[in-house]
Design a protein around this motif. Structure first.
Motif, short mmCIF file in Angstrom:
data_model
loop_
_atom_site.label_atom_id
_atom_site.label_comp_id
_atom_site.label_asym_id
_atom_site.label_seq_id
_atom_site.Cartn_x
_atom_site.Cartn_y
_atom_site.Cartn_z
N SER A 103 0.84 -1.20 0.00
CA SER A 103 0.00 0.00 0.00
C SER A 103 0.87 1.25 0.00
N THR A 104 0.34 2.30 -0.60
CA THR A 104 1.00 3.60 -0.60
C THR A 104 0.17 4.67 0.09
N ARG A 105 -1.16 4.41 0.20
CA ARG A 105 -2.04 5.39 0.83
C ARG A 105 -3.35 4.72 1.22
N VAL A 106 -3.84 5.07 2.39
CA VAL A 106 -5.15 4.64 2.86
C VAL A 106 -5.91 5.89 3.25
N SER A 107 -7.16 5.99 2.82
CA SER A 107 -7.98 7.16 3.17
C SER A 107 -9.41 6.72 3.40
N GLY A 108 -10.17 7.54 4.09
CA GLY A 108 -11.58 7.25 4.34
C GLY A 108 -11.94 7.42 5.79
N ALA A 109 -13.14 6.94 6.13
CA ALA A 109 -13.64 7.00 7.50
C ALA A 109 -14.83 6.07 7.62
N GLY A 110 -15.17 5.71 8.86
CA GLY A 110 -16.34 4.87 9.10
C GLY A 110 -16.18 3.50 8.49
N GLU A 111 -17.10 3.13 7.61
CA GLU A 111 -17.05 1.82 6.97
C GLU A 111 -16.48 1.88 5.56
N THR A 114 -10.52 3.73 1.07
CA THR A 114 -9.83 3.48 -0.19
C THR A 114 -8.38 3.15 0.14
N MET A 115 -7.87 2.12 -0.51
CA MET A 115 -6.48 1.74 -0.35
C MET A 115 -5.82 1.77 -1.73
N GLU A 116 -4.76 2.53 -1.83
CA GLU A 116 -3.99 2.60 -3.07
C GLU A 116 -2.65 1.95 -2.82
N GLY A 117 -2.07 1.38 -3.87
CA GLY A 117 -0.77 0.76 -3.71
C GLY A 117 -0.20 0.28 -5.02
N ASP A 118 0.90 -0.44 -4.91
CA ASP A 118 1.60 -0.98 -6.06
C ASP A 118 1.47 -2.49 -6.08
N LEU A 119 0.99 -3.00 -7.22
CA LEU A 119 0.84 -4.43 -7.42
C LEU A 119 1.93 -4.88 -8.39
N THR A 120 2.65 -5.92 -8.01
CA THR A 120 3.74 -6.44 -8.84
C THR A 120 3.45 -7.89 -9.20
N ILE A 121 3.49 -8.16 -10.50
CA ILE A 121 3.42 -9.53 -11.02
C ILE A 121 4.64 -9.70 -11.90
N GLY A 122 5.52 -10.63 -11.52
CA GLY A 122 6.78 -10.78 -12.24
C GLY A 122 7.62 -9.54 -12.08
N ASP A 123 8.04 -8.95 -13.20
CA ASP A 123 8.86 -7.74 -13.13
C ASP A 123 8.08 -6.48 -13.49
N VAL A 124 6.74 -6.57 -13.47
CA VAL A 124 5.90 -5.42 -13.82
C VAL A 124 5.14 -4.96 -12.57
N ARG A 126 2.41 -1.99 -11.21
CA ARG A 126 1.41 -0.99 -11.62
C ARG A 126 0.65 -0.52 -10.38
N PRO A 127 0.19 0.74 -10.41
CA PRO A 127 -0.63 1.22 -9.30
C PRO A 127 -2.03 0.62 -9.38
N VAL A 128 -2.61 0.32 -8.22
CA VAL A 128 -3.97 -0.19 -8.14
C VAL A 128 -4.70 0.53 -7.00
N ARG A 129 -6.01 0.49 -7.09
CA ARG A 129 -6.85 1.10 -6.05
C ARG A 129 -7.95 0.11 -5.68
N PHE A 130 -8.17 -0.02 -4.39
CA PHE A 130 -9.21 -0.90 -3.87
C PHE A 130 -10.20 -0.08 -3.06
N ALA A 131 -11.47 -0.33 -3.27
CA ALA A 131 -12.51 0.18 -2.38
C ALA A 131 -12.55 -0.79 -1.21
N VAL A 132 -12.47 -0.27 0.01
CA VAL A 132 -12.40 -1.11 1.19
C VAL A 132 -13.59 -0.83 2.10
N GLU A 133 -14.24 -1.90 2.50
CA GLU A 133 -15.32 -1.79 3.47
C GLU A 133 -14.83 -2.39 4.78
N PHE A 134 -14.88 -1.59 5.84
CA PHE A 134 -14.50 -2.06 7.16
C PHE A 134 -15.69 -2.79 7.75
N GLY A 135 -15.55 -4.09 7.98
CA GLY A 135 -16.65 -4.90 8.48
C GLY A 135 -16.87 -4.80 9.97
#
Length: 185
Positions: A103-111, A114-124, A126-135
């Protein structure tokens, strides 16, 4: 001005979790995906070899998530298909044994987070973003401490990672769903 406001919200939002290293509960966590097949249906699968860590600081700026997925642990419910996906045609697990996320950044509140970060597969990478729900956060009655639950969803494009075998047969977009539990330090 907007960046200053976002930055202030990011750093001063009260966190619902105690600071420290939260360990993944492997029995109640999963990494799942769906991909289009022939453009008419979806194939669903999961990866069973997953390790993840959650480090919670005093502010959101100090929250870090990391994960490693063993790509050979793919399970789509069909052994022949899984063997083909592991081959050089698709994932080529001999050359790309793992997928990692930092991860490179987490933001939000309550439930809603958003989590942003770098996903690596092999030698590549790329930035990715996930919508996160706090259960939520719950005390487990059998003495294993408090558990926090999260669901994260996002999408990646296979072609962004050089995994472009069989366009038209397989969709380019891979939808990812993470169901994770972490145990309080």
């Amino acid at each position: 001005m907007t960046d200053d406001i976002t930055r202030e919200i990011t750093t001063t939002t009260a966190l619902p979790l105690a600071p420290g290293h939260w360990a993944m509960d492997p029995f109640h966590s999963s990494v799942n995906f769906t991909i289009r097949h022939l453009g008419i249906s979806r194939v669903r699968g999961r990866f069973t070899g997953v390790q993840a860590d959650l480090h919670v600081g005093k502010t959101l700026d100090e929250v870090r998530v990391s994960a490693t997925v063993d790509l050979a642990s793919i399970d789509t419910g069909n052994a022949d298909r899984d063997a083909h996906v592991r081959s050089a045609d698709l994932l080529d697990v001999a050359k790309r044994p793992t997928m990692t996320f930092r991860s490179t950044r987490v933001s939000g509140a309550g439930e809603e987070w958003t989590m942003e970060g770098d996903l690596t597969i092999g030698d590549v990478t790329r930035p990715v973003r996930f919508a996160v729900e706090f259960g939520g956060l719950v005390d487990v009655p059998i003495g294993t401490g408090r558990h926090a639950g999260f669901e994260a969803t996002g999408e990646i494009r296979r072609s962004d990672f050089g995994l472009d075998f069989a366009p038209g047969l397989l969709g380019d977009v891979l939808k990812i769903q993470l169901d994770m539990q972490f145990v309080e330090p």
